[in-house]
Design a protein around this motif. Structure first.
Motif, mmCIF file in Angstrom:
data_model
loop_
_atom_site.group_PDB
_atom_site.id
_atom_site.type_symbol
_atom_site.label_atom_id
_atom_site.label_comp_id
_atom_site.label_asym_id
_atom_site.label_seq_id
_atom_site.Cartn_x
_atom_site.Cartn_y
_atom_site.Cartn_z
ATOM 1 N N GLU B 271 -5.611 -11.761 -9.470
ATOM 2 C CA GLU B 271 -6.878 -12.450 -9.191
ATOM 3 C C GLU B 271 -7.840 -11.641 -8.343
ATOM 4 O OE1 GLU B 271 -6.949 -16.962 -9.554
ATOM 5 O OE2 GLU B 271 -5.220 -16.584 -8.245
ATOM 6 N N PHE B 272 -7.405 -10.479 -7.881
ATOM 7 C CA PHE B 272 -8.367 -9.628 -7.177
ATOM 8 C C PHE B 272 -9.473 -9.216 -8.156
ATOM 9 C CE2 PHE B 272 -7.871 -5.268 -8.721
ATOM 10 C CZ PHE B 272 -6.626 -5.264 -9.324
ATOM 11 N N VAL B 273 -9.149 -9.199 -9.441
ATOM 12 C CA VAL B 273 -10.130 -8.820 -10.460
ATOM 13 C C VAL B 273 -11.269 -9.836 -10.512
ATOM 14 C CG1 VAL B 273 -10.448 -8.501 -12.944
ATOM 15 C CG2 VAL B 273 -8.432 -7.572 -11.821
ATOM 16 N N ASN B 274 -10.954 -11.075 -10.264
ATOM 17 C CA ASN B 274 -11.962 -12.130 -10.343
ATOM 18 C C ASN B 274 -12.646 -12.414 -9.018
ATOM 19 O OD1 ASN B 274 -11.105 -12.487 -12.984
ATOM 20 N ND2 ASN B 274 -9.706 -14.156 -12.460
ATOM 21 N N HIS B 791 6.042 -5.733 2.948
ATOM 22 C CA HIS B 791 6.158 -7.111 2.489
ATOM 23 C C HIS B 791 5.612 -7.218 1.083
ATOM 24 C CE1 HIS B 791 7.088 -7.984 6.607
ATOM 25 N NE2 HIS B 791 5.937 -7.489 6.997
ATOM 26 N N ILE B 792 6.385 -7.819 0.213
ATOM 27 C CA ILE B 792 5.917 -7.970 -1.162
ATOM 28 C C ILE B 792 4.581 -8.696 -1.184
ATOM 29 C CG2 ILE B 792 7.401 -9.995 -1.447
ATOM 30 C CD1 ILE B 792 7.548 -9.393 -4.423
ATOM 31 N N PHE B 793 4.446 -9.683 -0.319
ATOM 32 C CA PHE B 793 3.155 -10.350 -0.178
ATOM 33 C C PHE B 793 2.604 -9.909 1.162
ATOM 34 C CE2 PHE B 793 4.217 -12.507 -3.824
ATOM 35 C CZ PHE B 793 5.326 -13.334 -3.692
ATOM 36 N N ASP B 796 0.496 -4.852 -0.091
ATOM 37 C CA ASP B 796 -0.225 -4.228 -1.203
ATOM 38 C C ASP B 796 -1.707 -4.560 -1.099
ATOM 39 O OD1 ASP B 796 -1.013 -5.292 -4.380
ATOM 40 O OD2 ASP B 796 -0.783 -3.158 -3.903
ATOM 41 N N GLU B 797 -2.528 -3.541 -1.127
ATOM 42 C CA GLU B 797 -3.954 -3.688 -0.866
ATOM 43 C C GLU B 797 -4.633 -4.666 -1.829
ATOM 44 O OE1 GLU B 797 -5.950 0.083 -1.152
ATOM 45 O OE2 GLU B 797 -7.895 -0.742 -0.629
ATOM 46 N N LEU B 798 -4.461 -4.423 -3.121
ATOM 47 C CA LEU B 798 -5.237 -5.193 -4.091
ATOM 48 C C LEU B 798 -4.794 -6.649 -4.202
ATOM 49 C CD1 LEU B 798 -5.594 -2.506 -6.914
ATOM 50 C CD2 LEU B 798 -7.321 -3.234 -5.259
ATOM 51 N N SER B 799 -3.486 -6.878 -4.223
ATOM 52 C CA SER B 799 -3.028 -8.249 -4.453
ATOM 53 C C SER B 799 -3.431 -9.177 -3.316
ATOM 54 C CB SER B 799 -1.516 -8.305 -4.675
ATOM 55 O OG SER B 799 -0.821 -7.819 -3.546
ATOM 56 N N LEU B 800 -3.693 -8.624 -2.152
ATOM 57 C CA LEU B 800 -4.111 -9.485 -1.039
ATOM 58 C C LEU B 800 -5.443 -10.157 -1.298
ATOM 59 C CD1 LEU B 800 -3.107 -7.780 2.286
ATOM 60 C CD2 LEU B 800 -2.441 -10.024 1.445
ATOM 61 N N HIS B 801 -6.182 -9.650 -2.285
ATOM 62 C CA HIS B 801 -7.448 -10.290 -2.627
ATOM 63 C C HIS B 801 -7.250 -11.454 -3.595
ATOM 64 C CE1 HIS B 801 -10.060 -7.356 -0.629
ATOM 65 N NE2 HIS B 801 -9.236 -6.426 -1.061
ATOM 66 N N ALA B 802 -6.013 -11.709 -3.990
ATOM 67 C CA ALA B 802 -5.721 -12.873 -4.825
ATOM 68 C C ALA B 802 -5.389 -14.021 -3.891
ATOM 69 C CB ALA B 802 -4.535 -12.575 -5.739
ATOM 70 N N PRO B 803 -6.062 -15.166 -4.023
ATOM 71 C CA PRO B 803 -5.885 -16.256 -3.066
ATOM 72 C C PRO B 803 -4.433 -16.696 -2.908
ATOM 73 C CG PRO B 803 -7.662 -16.756 -4.619
ATOM 74 C CD PRO B 803 -7.052 -15.474 -5.065
ATOM 75 N N VAL B 850 14.974 0.735 17.904
ATOM 76 C CA VAL B 850 14.122 0.825 16.713
ATOM 77 C C VAL B 850 13.422 -0.504 16.489
ATOM 78 C CG1 VAL B 850 14.046 1.269 14.229
ATOM 79 C CG2 VAL B 850 15.728 2.460 15.654
ATOM 80 N N ALA B 851 12.133 -0.447 16.242
ATOM 81 C CA ALA B 851 11.391 -1.660 15.899
ATOM 82 C C ALA B 851 10.677 -1.421 14.572
ATOM 83 C CB ALA B 851 10.388 -1.998 16.993
ATOM 84 N N ALA B 852 10.637 -2.439 13.734
ATOM 85 C CA ALA B 852 9.949 -2.301 12.451
ATOM 86 C C ALA B 852 8.623 -3.037 12.527
ATOM 87 C CB ALA B 852 10.808 -2.861 11.323
ATOM 88 N N VAL B 853 7.586 -2.416 11.982
ATOM 89 C CA VAL B 853 6.248 -3.001 12.067
ATOM 90 C C VAL B 853 5.664 -3.161 10.674
ATOM 91 C CG1 VAL B 853 3.923 -2.608 12.903
ATOM 92 C CG2 VAL B 853 5.854 -1.940 14.305
ATOM 93 N N SER B 854 5.063 -4.319 10.423
ATOM 94 C CA SER B 854 4.453 -4.574 9.113
ATOM 95 C C SER B 854 3.348 -3.575 8.849
ATOM 96 C CB SER B 854 3.830 -5.965 9.081
ATOM 97 O OG SER B 854 4.775 -6.946 9.369
ATOM 98 N N VAL B 855 3.358 -3.013 7.657
ATOM 99 C CA VAL B 855 2.258 -2.115 7.287
ATOM 100 C C VAL B 855 1.625 -2.633 6.009
ATOM 101 C CG1 VAL B 855 3.234 -0.086 8.380
ATOM 102 C CG2 VAL B 855 3.792 -0.590 6.006
ATOM 103 N N GLY B 856 0.436 -2.159 5.750
ATOM 104 C CA GLY B 856 -0.236 -2.505 4.509
ATOM 105 C C GLY B 856 -1.393 -3.430 4.736
ATOM 106 N N SER B 857 -1.189 -4.468 5.461
ATOM 107 C CA SER B 857 -2.294 -5.364 5.721
ATOM 108 C C SER B 857 -2.611 -5.416 7.198
ATOM 109 C CB SER B 857 -1.955 -6.772 5.249
ATOM 110 O OG SER B 857 -0.878 -7.269 6.015
#
Lengths: 154, 875, 429
Positions: B271-274, B791-793, B796-803, B850-857
């Motif tokens: 839905e990022f396309v729309n 995170h699968i959700f 990812d840059e583009l899919s985050l634009h899908a509501p 060790v600490a893990a940090v969310s990346v991508g968004s």
């Protein structure tokens, strides 16, 4: 939260099986014996205790007739509605109970004393009609002796 | 092959399969519901009944379920037997008893397996006069819609979700004719592959909730074969649109890659396309401008020289190559961060020059011992996680075979197998969603993960370098034994830990074990971008800082995801002219002097190379609207007219990529002189589509780039795999039509599956082991080693634009094992480049230090982790 | 009653209904069979052979040859272990009340039978799967098991023989389908009690995937006696070619509803008239289900047939559990059929279409018919459904069982059904 006693009883049964999930039905019955019925919270608690999901436990619980997923009264009256009891007068028994207790199958008396449910053949067909109240079997029922049978269940 | 007599006609069938599979493979119209090629047989629905005869003289026969009967040599059955026909119609009648009259308002209509089977059996008259049972539906989240009244109790949903995909929050409740399939309570389905329910469910119980927001019937959609853009695995999809809006993504069967299933990000991220913030017109100096004026400006700047181009790992090969051609190879820069590019190239080198074969996803399913080093597959390469989940069934399958249980007898196999699992070892910094089927897990810092890998290799082959102070590591020995004892061992690693050592260790293990080797990659065309070449990104920045550059052209790339914020700021400020091509606003597009609206995968054609090294072509679903153009059409030499021209030029300039031309037939391909229609032949409303603009129907757009047409007219024949826009066959309107495209149901597509593999193992000749073994990780007193977490959700840059994806996106956080912090506590993470704020999630499985940090968004980029930083409770 | 014949199953039982204690059981000759087996060095196969020779057939309703079933269990050291023996005490077939008697009154007989059977199949663990409603049996069995363990008749190294058997009592969650062998296995595994497809068969893939034998309570109770007195003796107990005694019962409007241990092959008439005393005053015989709800009605002309595993086939019926349900001429056959169908519909596990869908439809149709809302064409629909429920068409035997009373009622009492439809009501109500 499961009580220590419930956990103790569950663990005794769990010893009988090679996998934890196998004690699920026993666990549901144990909790029901203590509390009268199995609530959503109990489903979650049992699930956690056994390392299963609530969905999986509830899937099992809702399959079985003797596991109550709704609250019941202090005593559960299970009236056999199978063929031999039916031939020997189940309808009269049911009508009598409906009148006495003022409830239909699946309902609980307003004072919370009795819940009435149908049950399949109780395996005492030569003494039909029959019913169980909690763990007690009552046979050769007629409208007269039903009342005295129910007397002792306060 | 066995000979089975069907209606007295001898047919070849696979004797290891069942009769239903054999009949379908022979093209017979035999109805069924609960059987599925990926799930096997259970014998629940009873729809596939046929009459079986003992021999030629037996005229009475008995009804058997074809899905539960082996296709043994000499079997005699009749599909047309009147008793069998009546029985099958009776089954439909039984299903229809409680089935609502929903067809006109049901999303499944037009691609409904129940509709198809009803027609196939001939049942058409309702005799039932009682009430239908009804249910209250559940809200299962933004992806999958729930409409239980339609349920035919075929059990496919729970068999797929629970048994196949490993989900435990969907099951069957109650019994008799009141079965309810759902969750203990309303809530988002937790499994990352829940979207496949919409194709698994043969009726409209589970349907695509995103499609519902902009619904169109299958027969009314325009489709094109595409490739998922949300990770590097390259799952094949079919995209459907209508009236210029992308409506949905469905699975496009590829026997080697995705098979029958997609992950939820791939299915619902489209839905990022729309998105209404899509760029539709060129913008010059913050003013919308005409195409002509934009082109004038672009040509001017290119002619002036001192132009550099920065490519992108999420843009197609053609787009990257066009930019490279226009600016010149010397001035073309790789769009990946240096370190990431280095890692990707390392994986390519290993797979391209080593003896290890990189397996397809299907081959991963068939592996019988798997060692995952450093990858959280479910979040980074989700479809691969689903394959690995199946792989743990392989080794126990041997015991099942000894019991002579056919492998398609689903429950029989599962009962025989119980909880037995083949070896799966997962070594990652933090826990993963595959841990529930792992033999053992090992959570450690990347360097220690690498050391484990090196130790395993040494345990397998003493000539591989030993790990100092870890010569006899019990876990390493165990993993080595498992890989050695396997017939199809597999090592999986990748770029997620941002560690060269991890990748090299994995390669050592694969070499020593003679195992298959799989590497994940960050984005849909990371491999393609690496193979297109280009100078390192840091060199581009340096060139700008040094004043050698007048114009920077940035292709579909948010540079703020590649380098520290301050650095990108200063570079874009220093560049006199910045030209950006992209789909949606991001921090880089904000800095553009000239912004060109780039077509997404739905509006362009191109090629991606997956992490398997498979080049696959995607085709536009519809012509781009407004002034949107495929990126390569903005940036190309004048003489390139169509995609074939680009491919030809690419093959010449980059001969090692010449094979990508074979990923799909050229634009000249025809079947009996006709193009391949993008729409099913019943597509309607074409005339009405633009009536509000102009009542005269315009000429159908011509597609110069492919053998597909924007029409419902064209060849009725089945196209080659790479050109299949939708699956449909007479009598098979639903996705079950895929059966008719396979030579043997569940097997490869006729003519071969789509894509061209580029990596070819080299024969073993003096393979050299990598030997740079890192020292053991030492936690620091007041600092933490921060590693990236995906995170699968959310990553990812583009899919985050899908509501829907946005709704599910995980809130960026820090995962840590520490008594200093508590769950949900807000902390500040301080790195060289700044301080960032996150909530804490306690992960007891993580190693100290060790600490893990969310990346991508999150504001923290993959560039900055792994790295050392301080973590303190926020004020 | 009349006739001098052995009653091995019931001879120790007290008339007042109190339980036969372990001591009383042993005094009456109990626990001699297991001693014989373990102390005289009989091999598991030898025990199996003896039971095979006795032609003991399953008394749960299916009648499969017990010894043959036991011989399907893989033997030897390479067999996946443990091997399981499961005693099916989930007596829920309407009209059936025989296993209750055996478990409540003489639980040690069952335990000894389980021990011998367990030994014969080289079982390591035995379960008694007991329906949850049999609370008295549960209490008495639990006590008997504790007693047996105390005496070391169960557990490790029984009688110093090296043979070990653990035995557990499991109470069911309550569902008729738990009485189906493979449904029982799933229930015992703590799951929903859907049946399993066969093959694979339980001796190959059974409880928790291991070799398993499931036997009915009454069947297991026969086992010690076969070992004690021999296959030939057992064969000789029966009147027809099926050996042994059988618990036969009668319910309905007869003078003396009850349960009697009689020779296998006793005629229907003898049970009905001699033991149950015939019909009560004021009612006449119309028909009966010979062996529980899932058997076909037989009528007057069939009364001289023998109650054994084959003879009732002549009446297109079967012995089933051997407990008869009598239909009198003042009871509505449609109502009775409706009641039976309602039972089956309610107990359908929901797995296969003809059962979960068809039984519900038949249930509603018959209920409507009883309430006066029957329509022409209903009988055709019902008959079509009984064909949909034929063995092989469904996943397990529940629906084929449900078909039996319906198809036979339509055959023998069709006029009653037609009258309900014609007269828009039940003539008996």
């Amino acid at each position: 939260m499961l009580t220590a006693e419930e956990i103790r009883e569950i663990e005794i049964e769990a010893e009988h099986y090679p996998k934890r999930e196998a004690v699920c039905i026993d666990a549901l019955k144990i909790v029901q014996r203590h509390r009268g019925w199995v609530s959503d919270e109990s489903v979650r608690d049992i699930a956690e205790h056994l390392g299963m999901s609530a969905t999986d436990v509830d899937s099992i619980a809702t399959f079985y007739n003797l596991i109550f997923r709704k609250p019941v009264g202090r005593h559960v009256v299970m009236v056999c509605d199978s063929v031999s009891c039916w031939i020997m007068g189940y309808e009269r028994i049911r009508a009598h109970l409906r009148e006495r207790l003022g409830i239909e199958h699946g309902q609980t008396t307003s004072d919370d004393r009795f819940t009435m449910l149908p049950i399949v053949c109780l395996g005492c067909c030569d003494h039909a009609p029959a019913m169980m109240v909690d763990s007690d079997l009552h046979t050769d029922l007629n409208p007269q002796n039903i009342d005295s049978a129910l007397e002792k269940y306060k | 092959m066995a000979i089975v007599y069907v209606n007295d006609k001898p047919c070849e069938m696979n004797p290891e399969q069942n009769l239903l599979h054999g009949c379908l493979s022979n093209g017979f119209k035999l109805p069924y519901f609960c059987w599925h090629p990926a799930l096997g047989s259970v014998g629940a629905c009873r729809q596939c009944a046929v009459k079986q005869f003992r021999d030629e003289n037996d005229s009475h026969g008995k009804i058997v379920m074809s899905c539960m009967t082996p296709a043994a040599e000499g079997t005699r059955i009749s599909i047309a037997d009147p008793e069998a026909v009546a029985f099958r119609a009776g089954i439909i009648e039984g299903l229809m008893l409680n089935h609502p009259h929903d067809c006109p308002v049901c999303d499944e209509g037009g691609e409904c397996h129940l509709q198809d089977m009803t027609v196939m059996t001939g049942h058409d008259y309702r005799r039932y006069e009682f009430e239908k049972r009804t249910f209250r539906n559940q809200n299962l989240g933004p992806l999958v819609n729930h409409e239980m009244n339609r349920c035919i109790q075929c059990y496919r949903c729970v068999r797929y979700y629970h048994d196949y995909a490993g989900g435990n929050d969907l099951n069957a409740f109650a019994l008799r004719d009141r079965l309810f399939f759902g969750r203990a309570e309303d809530g988002v389905l937790e499994n990352e592959f829940s979207g496949n329910l919409v194709e698994i469910c043969p009726t409209g119980v589970f349907t695509d909730k995103t499609l519902k927001q902009h619904y169109a019937r299958k027969w009314d959609q325009q489709f094109a074969p595409s490739v998922c853009v949300h990770c590097a695995l390259g799952c094949n999809t079919d995209a459907g649109e209508r009236y210029g809006t992308l409506r949905r993504i469905v699975n496009r069967y590829n026997h080697e890659v995705n098979g029958y299933f997609l992950c939820d990000r791939g299915r619902f991220g489209y839905e990022f396309v729309n998105n209404q913030r899509r760029f539709r017109q060129p913008v010059l100096k913050r003013q919308v401008t005409s195409v002509a004026s934009a082109r004038r400006y672009l040509d001017e700047k290119i002619a002036q020289g001192r132009v550099i181009g920065i490519g992108s790992p999420r843009a197609s090969l053609e787009a990257n190559f066009s930019l490279r051609t226009v600016v010149g190879a010397d001035h073309f820069y790789c769009g990946m961060a240096d370190h990431e590019g280095k890692l990707v190239r390392l994986t390519i080198e290993i797979l391209g020059s080593g003896p290890m074969r990189t397996p397809t996803l299907r081959e991963i399913e068939e592996s019988d011992a798997v060692f995952i080093l450093g990858e959280d597959l479910t979040n980074v390469a989700p479809r691969m996680a689903l394959s690995v989940r199946q792989s743990v069934r392989q080794q126990p399958m041997e015991a099942v075979k000894k019991l002579k249980i056919p492998l398609w007898l689903d429950f029989g196999v599962r009962d025989a197998m119980q909880d037995a699992k083949g070896p799966l070892y997962i070594a990652t910094p933090h826990g993963t969603r595959l841990d529930d089927v792992a033999t053992a897990t090992f959570h450690a810092a990347p360097d220690d993960l690498a050391r484990l890998g090196f130790a395993v290799a040494h345990a397998l082959d003493s000539s591989a370098p030993a790990v100092p102070q870890a010569d006899d590591w019990p876990l390493a020995n165990e993993i080595a034994r498992a890989l050695k004892g396997a017939k199809k061992p597999l090592v999986i690693s990748g770029t997620s830990c941002s560690s060269e050592a991890v990748i090299q260790a994995a390669a050592n293990v694969a070499m020593a074990a003679d195992a298959a080797l799989s590497f994940t990659a960050p984005e849909c065309n990371s491999i393609g971008a690496a193979l297109t070449g280009g100078n390192p990104l840091s060199a581009a920045f340096q060139a700008v800082r040094d004043g050698y550059v007048d114009t920077v052209i940035i292709l579909e790339n948010d540079l703020y995801r590649r380098a520290p914020h301050a650095e990108v700021d200063s570079v874009l400020k220093a560049a006199p002219h910045v030209i950006v091509l992209d789909h949606l606003p991001n921090p880089t597009t904000e800095k553009a002097e000239l912004l060109l609206p780039a077509g997404t995968f739905a509006e362009s054609d191109g090629t991606f190379i997956s992490s398997e090294g498979r080049a696959q072509r995607f085709f536009k679903v519809c012509m781009p609207e407004d002034e949107v153009l495929a990126s390569w059409r903005w940036l190309k030499p004048d003489h390139w007219q169509n995609l074939d021209d680009v491919l030809r030029a690419m093959a010449e300039a980059l001969p090692e990529l010449a094979a990508i031309r074979d990923a799909a037939p050229s634009s000249k391909f025809r079947i009996a002189g006709a193009k391949i229609p993008r729409s099913p032949h019943r597509e309607s409303g074409r005339t009405a589509a633009l009536v509000h603009i102009n009542i005269s129907e315009p000429k159908t757009p011509e597609d110069l780039d492919s053998a597909l047409s924007f029409s419902m007219e064209g060849t009725p024949d089945q196209p080659p795999a790479a050109l299949i826009p939708f699956f449909w066959s007479p009598s098979w309107n639903s996705i079950q039509a895929v059966n008719t495209y396979q030579k043997e149901v569940g097997g490869p597509l006729r003519g071969g599956d789509a894509g061209v593999r580029l990596f070819k193992p080299s024969p073993k000749n003096g393979q050299t082991y990598f030997s740079a073994i890192p020292a053991a990780f030492q936690p620091r007193e007041s600092e933490w080693l921060l590693v990236p977490m995906y995170h699968i959700f959310g990553s990812d840059e583009l899919s985050l634009h899908a509501p829907a994806i946005r709704e599910l996106a995980v809130m960026p956080h820090v995962a840590i094992n520490s008594d200093e912090f508590a769950e949900d506590m807000e902390v500040e993470v301080t790195l060289a480049d700044g301080t960032f704020r996150f909530p804490v999630r306690i992960h007891r499985e993580m190693p100290a230090g060790v600490a893990a940090v969310s990346v991508g968004s999150s504001p923290l980029l993959a560039v900055q982790v792994p790295g050392w930083g301080k973590i303190a409770r926020a004020k | 009653m009349t006739g001098n014949f052995d009653k091995p199953l019931t001879e120790r039982m007290h008339p007042d209904g109190s339980v036969v204690s372990l001591r009383a059981y042993e005094l009456a000759g109990g626990y001699q069979a297991i001693r014989k087996v373990l102390r005289t060095g009989m091999t598991p196969m030898a025990v199996t052979e003896e039971v095979k020779e006795a032609n003991l057939r399953g008394r749960g309703g299916a009648g499969f040859q017990t010894g043959v079933k036991w011989s399907f269990v893989p033997r030897g050291k390479d067999v996946p272990n443990p091997t399981y023996l499961v005693v099916n005490g989930d007596e829920m077939e309407p009209g059936t009340f025989k296993d209750r008697l055996l478990m409540e009154r003489d639980p040690h007989q069952l335990l000894e039978g389980a021990m011998v059977a367990g030994f014969a199949i080289e079982a390591d663990i035995a379960y008694i799967f007991l329906r949850g409603e049999y609370t008295l049996a549960a209490e008495r069995l639990a006590r008997a098991i504790a007693e047996a363990y105390e005496r070391q008749y169960l557990g490790k190294n029984i009688f110093g023989s090296g043979y070990s058997l653990e035995l557990y009592l499991h109470l069911s969650g309550g569902r008729y389908i738990c009485g189906e062998e493979t449904g029982l296995l799933n229930a015992l595994e703590g799951k929903r009690a859907n049946p399993r497809s066969k093959p694979p068969f339980p001796p190959s893939v059974g409880l928790f995937g291991k070799p398993t034998i499931v036997n009915n309570v009454e069947t297991i109770c026969c086992v010690p006696h076969i070992i004690n007195r021999g296959a030939t003796w057992f064969q000789g107990l029966g009147r027809t070619k099926d050996g042994g005694t059988k618990l036969f019962g009668v319910s309905g409007k007869v003078k003396h509803p009850g349960l009697w241990e009689l020779p296998m092959g006793t005629t229907v008439r003898e049970i009905l008239e001699e033991h149950a005393g015939g019909m009560r005053d004021g009612v006449k015989f119309r028909g009966l289900l010979p062996g529980g709800a899932s058997t076909d009605f037989i009528v007057e002309e069939h009364l001289d047939l023998a109650m054994d595993f084959a003879s009732l086939g002549k009446a297109a019926s079967r012995m089933g559990t051997g407990t008869m349900i009598v239909l009198d001429d003042h009871t509505c056959p449609v109502g009775m059929t409706s009641n039976l169908t309602h039972f089956f519909a309610r107990e359908s596990c929901g797995f296969c279409t003809p059962c979960w869908s068809g039984l519900g439809w038949a249930d509603r149709t018959l209920k409507a018919m009883e309430e006066g809302r029957g329509r022409p064409g209903d009988l055709d629909k019902l008959e079509f459904q009984t064909k949909m429920w034929a063995p092989g068409n469904t996943f397990c035997a529940l629906a084929p069982g449900a078909a039996e009373p319906v198809q036979s009622a339509l055959k023998h009492f069709r006029e009653d059904f037609e009258r309900h439809i014609r007269e828009h009501g039940c003539p008996w109500s």
